[in-house]
Design a protein around this motif. Structure first.
Motif, short mmCIF file in Angstrom:
data_model
loop_
_atom_site.label_atom_id
_atom_site.label_comp_id
_atom_site.label_asym_id
_atom_site.label_seq_id
_atom_site.Cartn_x
_atom_site.Cartn_y
_atom_site.Cartn_z
N ALA A 1 0.84 -1.21 0.00
CA ALA A 1 0.00 0.00 0.00
C ALA A 1 0.87 1.25 0.00
N LEU A 2 1.96 1.23 0.77
CA LEU A 2 2.87 2.37 0.80
C LEU A 2 3.47 2.60 -0.58
N MET A 3 3.93 1.55 -1.23
CA MET A 3 4.51 1.70 -2.56
C MET A 3 3.50 2.26 -3.55
N GLY A 4 2.27 1.76 -3.49
CA GLY A 4 1.22 2.28 -4.36
C GLY A 4 0.93 3.74 -4.08
N ALA A 5 0.88 4.11 -2.82
CA ALA A 5 0.60 5.50 -2.44
C ALA A 5 1.73 6.42 -2.91
N LEU A 6 2.96 5.96 -2.82
CA LEU A 6 4.08 6.78 -3.29
C LEU A 6 3.94 7.07 -4.78
N ILE A 7 3.54 6.07 -5.55
CA ILE A 7 3.37 6.26 -6.99
C ILE A 7 2.22 7.22 -7.27
N VAL A 8 1.11 7.00 -6.60
CA VAL A 8 -0.08 7.84 -6.82
C VAL A 8 0.20 9.29 -6.44
N PHE A 9 0.84 9.51 -5.31
CA PHE A 9 1.00 10.87 -4.81
C PHE A 9 2.27 11.58 -5.27
N ASP A 10 3.24 10.83 -5.80
CA ASP A 10 4.49 11.50 -6.18
C ASP A 10 5.00 11.08 -7.55
N GLY A 11 4.17 10.49 -8.36
CA GLY A 11 4.50 10.23 -9.76
C GLY A 11 5.80 9.46 -9.96
#
Length: 181
Positions: A46-56
């Protein structure tokens, strides 16, 4: 009050037994079971996915760095478990209860802790502002392993050292990413 037989146990076994007894309380057991389950990978994915979503693209680079570190951690801890073959605390002492089912047979080192520490160090090198979330979560993952009767404190301590070492190596091989910038 500890019994005389408990006092004669080696210090690590006593600590393990005392921590495991905290799991008799259903709220404590539930909390650490949830933390342990999240530490199986759910939290980190979930953290990895959130990093991609929020920081491209920067988030994608950080997630790739975490994924590569995690893959190496997996190979490393599985190899160490096969080599050391240390029985889990609940398998060695009938007074210790496994409050959740273990993912594998052996105890040393704690894979959950190794991954949590390595992921946390690498993630903090990319996003230091995540420290208030990641540091307590990682501490809870490590604690959960002993409370749940799945690991000895030395399994967790060794996994912490290995995780820090692996993260340091992972940071060393990626230019421009450091905890000290």
């Amino acid at each position: 009050m500890r019994s005389p037989s408990e006092l004669s146990l080696p210090r690590e076994a006593r600590v393990c037994l005392l921590a495991n007894r905290r799991g008799r309380r259903s709220d404590v057991r539930r909390f650490f079971a949830v933390v342990s389950r999240l530490g199986d990978g759910v939290f980190w994915y979930a953290l990895m996915g959130a990093l991609i979503v929020f920081d491209g693209w920067h988030g994608l680079a950080a997630a790739a760095h975490l994924a590569a570190t995690g893959a190496i951690a997996l190979v490393l801890y599985k190899g160490l478990k096969r080599w050391t073959r240390r029985p889990r605390p609940f398998a060695s002492d009938v007074r210790i209860q496994a409050w959740v089912a273990p993912l594998d047979e052996f105890s040393f080192p704690s894979g959950h802790t190794l991954h949590a520490v390595a992921f946390t160090v690498v993630a903090l090198a990319h996003y230091p502002a995540l420290a208030p979330l990641l540091l307590p979560f990682t501490a809870c993952v490590a604690t959960s392993r002993v409370v749940l009767g799945l690991h000895y404190p030395s399994d967790v301590l060794a996994a912490t050292v290995i995780g820090v070492g692996l993260a340091a190596l992972a940071l060393w091989v990626v230019p421009g990413v450091s905890l000290f910038v």
